[in-house]
Design an enzyme around this catalytic site. Structure first.
Site, PDB file in Angstrom:
ATOM      1  N   ASP A 192       0.855  -1.182   0.000  1.00 48.79           N
ATOM      2  CA  ASP A 192       0.000   0.000   0.000  1.00 48.79           C
ATOM      3  C   ASP A 192       0.896   1.238   0.000  1.00 48.79           C
ATOM      4  O   ASP A 192       2.114   1.128  -0.115  1.00 48.79           O
ATOM      5  CB  ASP A 192      -0.968  -0.028   1.189  1.00 48.79           C
ATOM      6  CG  ASP A 192      -0.248  -0.039   2.514  1.00 48.79           C
ATOM      7  OD1 ASP A 192      -0.911  -0.176   3.549  1.00 48.79           O
ATOM      8  OD2 ASP A 192       0.995   0.096   2.536  1.00 48.79           O
ATOM      9  N   SER A 193       0.284   2.401   0.114  1.00 49.55           N
ATOM     10  CA  SER A 193       1.084   3.619  -0.038  1.00 49.55           C
ATOM     11  C   SER A 193       2.122   3.762   1.068  1.00 49.55           C
ATOM     12  O   SER A 193       3.227   4.262   0.835  1.00 49.55           O
ATOM     13  CB  SER A 193       0.183   4.843  -0.091  1.00 49.55           C
ATOM     14  OG  SER A 193      -0.730   4.814   0.990  1.00 49.55           O
TER      15      SER A 193
END
Lengths: 100, 142
Positions: free
Chosen positions: B96-97
């Site tokens: 994810d980010s």
């Protein structure tokens, strides 16, 4: 209604959150002491992961402002610690292959 | 003092006004040269187009890509057999980010570079990361 409109208007953007994350990790690197460096890094990762799934804008905003306050503290501390840096680096940071 | 039409040229002209040995600091395949020395312009010389002697490669070195893959695997806790190549997208690997930010931080530490905020947000694949690392290393040593 006015309150929810205010809260919705102040929803922090993803970019802002990631920028704070990055700033905290960069500040962590500035500590001369390995232990504090590792702690700061671990704490930010844990803190951000813990709040990963928040959906309510006001709670996101308050978590973000907590993070920003912590960032300020960390920055000040990094400066103070650098003034009194230990002369011997921690063993964890020396780049040698030790055989036990 | 001299103007070259074509790719990157930089000239340094020495300060002595009477002797003009022009010392080119960097030339890469000029197509046409026109010199002006002490206000007198010489007719332009057009050179024959020549095959460029060195190829500019866009891809990063394999060792760099390999190191990036290793760091990505470690960050995302993937096993050694999982297929991570230059084309793998971070999101496809399960990042994810926050993971992406951590990966970029890890790459900064490993290669001793510093990645800008905006550039960091545009990295989505392993190859992009490796290319950017190469650019930064080149700019640092240049």
């Amino acid at each position: 209604m006015a309150f929810s409109a205010y809260a919705a208007a102040t929803r922090p953007s993803k970019a802002e959150v990631l920028s704070l994350f990055r700033s905290l990790l960069r500040t962590a690197r500035q500590f001369p002491d390995y232990n504090i460096k590792a702690y700061t890094k671990r704490r930010t990762i844990d803190g951000f992961r813990h709040n990963q799934n928040l959906s309510d804008p006001s709670s996101i905003a308050s978590a973000l402002s907590d993070g920003k306050a912590q960032l300020e503290i960390a920055r000040r501390q990094a400066i103070v610690h650098s003034l009194y840096a230990p002369s011997v680096r921690s063993i964890m940071e020396t780049n040698s292959e030790l055989t036990c | 003092m001299a103007s070259f039409t074509a790719t990157s040229i930089s000239m340094t002209s020495l300060s002595t006004p009477f002797k003009q040995p022009l010392v080119p600091s960097r030339i890469s395949s000029p197509n046409s040269v026109s010199l002006s020395i002490r206000g007198r312009t010489f007719p332009s010389i057009t050179l024959q187009p020549r095959v460029p002697r060195f190829q500019v490669t866009c891809a990063a070195k394999p060792e760099t890509v390999q190191k990036v893959c290793d760091i990505v695997k470690k960050q995302l806790a993937l096993s050694d057999e999982s297929p991570v190549t230059g084309e793998s997208k971070f999101s496809a690997l399960g990042a994810d980010s926050l993971d992406t930010v951590e990966i970029v931080m890890g790459l900064e530490e490993e290669f001793g570079i510093s990645v800008e905020e905006e550039s960091a947000q545009t990295i989505t694949t392993v190859q992009e990361a490796a290319d950017m690392i190469e650019d930064l290393l080149e700019n640092k040593s240049a």
